[in-house]
Design a protein around this motif. Structure first.
Motif, mmCIF file in Angstrom:
data_model
loop_
_atom_site.group_PDB
_atom_site.id
_atom_site.type_symbol
_atom_site.label_atom_id
_atom_site.label_comp_id
_atom_site.label_asym_id
_atom_site.label_seq_id
_atom_site.Cartn_x
_atom_site.Cartn_y
_atom_site.Cartn_z
ATOM 1 N N ILE A 51 2.820 -14.317 -0.515
ATOM 2 C CA ILE A 51 2.139 -13.172 -0.732
ATOM 3 C C ILE A 51 2.930 -11.908 -0.858
ATOM 4 C CG2 ILE A 51 0.292 -11.777 0.146
ATOM 5 C CD1 ILE A 51 -1.193 -14.068 1.303
ATOM 6 N N TRP A 52 2.648 -11.029 -2.014
ATOM 7 C CA TRP A 52 3.262 -9.814 -2.390
ATOM 8 C C TRP A 52 2.167 -8.986 -2.660
ATOM 9 C CZ3 TRP A 52 8.716 -8.868 -3.717
ATOM 10 C CH2 TRP A 52 9.462 -9.698 -3.488
ATOM 11 N N GLY A 53 2.193 -7.548 -2.431
ATOM 12 C CA GLY A 53 1.517 -6.696 -2.474
ATOM 13 C C GLY A 53 1.851 -5.426 -2.575
ATOM 14 N N TYR A 54 0.799 -4.283 -3.074
ATOM 15 C CA TYR A 54 1.046 -2.894 -2.633
ATOM 16 C C TYR A 54 1.193 -2.629 -1.172
ATOM 17 C CZ TYR A 54 0.467 -1.546 -7.450
ATOM 18 O OH TYR A 54 0.380 -1.080 -8.718
ATOM 19 N N PRO A 55 1.941 -1.955 -0.728
ATOM 20 C CA PRO A 55 2.113 -1.792 0.841
ATOM 21 C C PRO A 55 0.877 -0.865 1.268
ATOM 22 C CG PRO A 55 3.677 -0.461 -0.362
ATOM 23 C CD PRO A 55 3.162 -1.176 -1.313
ATOM 24 N N GLU A 56 0.287 -1.118 2.182
ATOM 25 C CA GLU A 56 -0.673 -0.454 2.708
ATOM 26 C C GLU A 56 -0.706 0.838 2.821
ATOM 27 O OE1 GLU A 56 -4.515 -1.451 5.971
ATOM 28 O OE2 GLU A 56 -2.567 -2.565 6.454
ATOM 29 N N GLY A 57 -1.544 1.651 2.449
ATOM 30 C CA GLY A 57 -1.570 3.143 2.369
ATOM 31 C C GLY A 57 -1.215 3.630 0.850
ATOM 32 N N GLU A 58 -0.699 2.739 0.092
ATOM 33 C CA GLU A 58 -0.346 3.114 -0.986
ATOM 34 C C GLU A 58 -1.489 3.334 -2.312
ATOM 35 O OE1 GLU A 58 1.404 4.660 -3.433
ATOM 36 O OE2 GLU A 58 3.212 3.415 -2.818
ATOM 37 N N VAL A 59 -1.540 4.287 -3.033
ATOM 38 C CA VAL A 59 -2.426 4.426 -4.021
ATOM 39 C C VAL A 59 -2.417 3.426 -5.200
ATOM 40 C CG1 VAL A 59 -2.712 6.716 -3.315
ATOM 41 C CG2 VAL A 59 -1.144 6.192 -5.258
ATOM 42 N N ALA A 113 13.516 -0.108 -11.605
ATOM 43 C CA ALA A 113 14.066 -1.044 -10.754
ATOM 44 C C ALA A 113 13.875 -0.849 -9.287
ATOM 45 C CB ALA A 113 15.608 -1.715 -10.979
ATOM 46 N N ASP A 114 14.096 0.605 -8.965
ATOM 47 C CA ASP A 114 13.891 1.251 -7.645
ATOM 48 C C ASP A 114 12.710 1.657 -7.328
ATOM 49 O OD1 ASP A 114 14.349 3.318 -9.337
ATOM 50 O OD2 ASP A 114 15.931 4.202 -7.988
ATOM 51 N N ARG A 115 11.637 1.349 -8.234
ATOM 52 C CA ARG A 115 10.299 2.046 -7.995
ATOM 53 C C ARG A 115 9.318 1.011 -8.174
ATOM 54 N NH1 ARG A 115 10.937 7.050 -12.125
ATOM 55 N NH2 ARG A 115 12.700 8.131 -11.178
ATOM 56 N N GLN A 116 9.685 -0.096 -7.939
ATOM 57 C CA GLN A 116 8.890 -1.118 -7.735
ATOM 58 C C GLN A 116 7.743 -0.998 -6.872
ATOM 59 O OE1 GLN A 116 8.477 -4.282 -10.246
ATOM 60 N NE2 GLN A 116 9.254 -2.567 -11.090
ATOM 61 N N LEU A 117 6.484 -1.336 -6.786
ATOM 62 C CA LEU A 117 5.430 -1.270 -5.945
ATOM 63 C C LEU A 117 5.119 -2.447 -4.959
ATOM 64 C CD1 LEU A 117 3.000 0.992 -8.179
ATOM 65 C CD2 LEU A 117 4.109 1.729 -6.092
ATOM 66 N N LEU A 118 5.437 -3.597 -5.439
ATOM 67 C CA LEU A 118 5.045 -4.753 -4.718
ATOM 68 C C LEU A 118 5.988 -4.986 -3.730
ATOM 69 C CD1 LEU A 118 3.198 -5.084 -7.235
ATOM 70 C CD2 LEU A 118 2.859 -7.570 -6.511
ATOM 71 N N VAL A 119 5.610 -5.276 -2.389
ATOM 72 C CA VAL A 119 6.611 -5.860 -1.421
ATOM 73 C C VAL A 119 6.217 -7.132 -1.068
ATOM 74 C CG1 VAL A 119 7.133 -3.369 -0.792
ATOM 75 C CG2 VAL A 119 5.237 -4.641 0.268
ATOM 76 N N GLU A 120 7.021 -7.805 -0.452
ATOM 77 C CA GLU A 120 6.887 -9.152 0.172
ATOM 78 C C GLU A 120 6.092 -9.102 1.604
ATOM 79 O OE1 GLU A 120 9.287 -13.279 0.345
ATOM 80 O OE2 GLU A 120 10.212 -11.372 0.688
ATOM 81 N N LEU A 121 5.067 -9.839 1.677
ATOM 82 C CA LEU A 121 4.118 -9.581 2.745
ATOM 83 C C LEU A 121 4.379 -10.890 3.495
ATOM 84 C CD1 LEU A 121 1.150 -7.834 1.159
ATOM 85 C CD2 LEU A 121 3.065 -6.758 2.580
#
Length: 442
Positions: free
Chosen positions: A104-112, A389-397
């Protein structure tokens, strides 16, 4: 201690029945057809923000991770499904061993987020991913709606403290989730002790009108509260006559009285009068807390009032008119066989009525202007542009079924403050408008 770090169980033995029946009937049919093990990618997104809102807030991710871990079909759950003849025996046998083993990957919690943002991406076999649809959506839709309302209220409060007080206005378990989401969105504390216990959110509370009415006089009630809780307590001053109550409160507690709470009337006018009276009585450090069906508009209207804190209930826990975010969970790619090496094929729903979707596993990045302010949400399915490349929003959960991204709630809250501050200033305007930055597909 942050209770969220303790891995406390959810409030039910299993989250497996937090689902719709058709998830299980699809599973049964896919198992029989031999397609259940095809590698698949599902994404959570919303096609539009609630009317007039300029940004969304991702909240509930931590609760999603708990729910995935606790998605287990134990003997009691399997017995219920067998008794109701929901699925056949081969499917029940498959469910008995269910453990999510995907990623599961996703926007980190708290992100808009914005329309089309791939807020969550779930990858694994069709069988293991499809079962998670309802529980994931129920959490993210609820918590993100509350967090968005909280964020707007936090912006309107302009740094003044916010107290979540909505437990009596919603389901008892939803109240705990609402407190958590409100904290993510910028609230400072909650009246709900269950939320304080489970998530480590600061809790507050002193007395209600019933406590004053219990006593033979307001003076007796105030004296009892001060004797028990100290001069730093908050006295409720609008049971009878506000001016008389303030006079009595300062007489009993002296200039060290912590705060007074106003729960009715013309809050703007009453707050000014109370502040003037407190100052004249020498209680210049005594704070004023206001409650009474507040929302972000009422909070903004009190910007010029001498108010130190706001207590918000009904409007907060109902999303201030938007109790859901209309997020959906869609299959966007799948393999054409159960072979783990089979390539993924983009798939998408094509229909009328604005319910189309875009196929393919997506990445997301946010383009910034020269001042470092967000100017566009960029979404694509191909190679990531070098400048993003350094502004990707999804992170590994979750990796291979193991949660790898739990974090303290204070970090989530701080992330939201930073994310909101990185948007154009018009993001915090309460007037209706379009998303503050456009979504662009590249």
């Amino acid at each position: 201690m942050n209770a969220a770090d303790l891995g406390l169980p959810v409030d039910v033995p299993s989250t497996a029945l937090f689902t719709d029946q058709y998830e299980l009937t699809m599973l049964q049919a896919a198992l029989r057809a031999g397609t259940a093990e095809r590698r698949s990618v599902f994404e959570v997104f919303t096609r539009r923000l609630p009317e007039g809102r300029r940004y969304g807030v991702v909240a509930g991710t931590g609760r999603v991770l708990d729910a995935v871990e606790n998605f287990r079909f134990d003997a009691g759950v399997l017995g219920f499904l067998r008794e109701r003849d929901v699925v056949d025996e081969p499917t029940l046998e498959w469910l008995a061993g269910y453990r999510f083993s995907g990623d599961i990957w996703g926007y980190p919690e708290g992100e808009v987020y914005f329309p089309g943002s791939p807020i969550l991406r779930v990858e694994g076999s069709f069988a293991e991913c499809v079962l998670l649809e309802t529980v994931i959506l129920s959490i993210l839709n609820h918590d993100s709606a509350i967090a968005a309302a909280a964020s707007r209220m936090s912006a309107a409060a302009g740094g003044r403290r916010l107290i979540e007080m909505g437990a009596r206005r919603t389901h008892e378990l939803a109240a705990v989730a609402s407190s958590r989401a409100a904290y993510v969105g910028g609230f400072d504390s909650t009246s709900d002790l269950a939320a304080g216990f489970r998530y480590g959110i600061p809790t507050v509370g002193t007395s209600a009108h019933a406590f004053t009415l219990l006593h033979d006089s307001e003076r007796d009630a105030f004296r009892a509260q001060i004797d028990s809780l100290g001069k730093g307590t908050t006295l409720l001053v609008d049971t009878y006559d506000v001016a008389e109550a303030v006079r009595t409160a300062v007489e009993l507690a002296g200039p060290d009285l912590g705060a007074v709470r106003i729960d009715s009337g013309d809050l703007l006018l009453v707050a000014h009068r109370v502040r003037q009276q407190l100052d004249e009585l020498g209680a210049t450090e005594t704070r004023i807390v206001v409650t009474s069906d507040l929302d972000e508009y009422a909070i903004a209207s009190l910007a010029a009032a001498p108010v130190d804190a706001y207590g918000v209930g009904t409007q907060l826990v109902t999303g201030s008119g938007h109790p859901t975010c209309s997020m959906v969970y869609k299959l966007v790619a799948r393999a054409d066989s159960a072979d783990p090496k089979a390539p993924l094929v983009p798939v998408a729903k094509k229909s009328t009525g604005g319910k189309t979707s875009i196929g393919g596993r997506k990445w997301a990045g946010r383009r910034l202007d020269a001042e470092g302010v967000a100017e566009a949400e960029l979404i694509g399915t191909g190679p990531v542009p070098a400048e993003l490349a350094d502004r990707q929003l999804l992170v590994e959960l979750v990796r291979g079924g193991e949660v790898i991204a739990r974090e303290p709630l204070d970090e989530v809250r701080d992330r939201h403050m930073r994310a909101r501050a990185g948007l154009p200033m018009s993001a915090i305007q309460l007037s209706r408008g379009e998303p503050v930055i456009p979504t662009q597909y590249v």
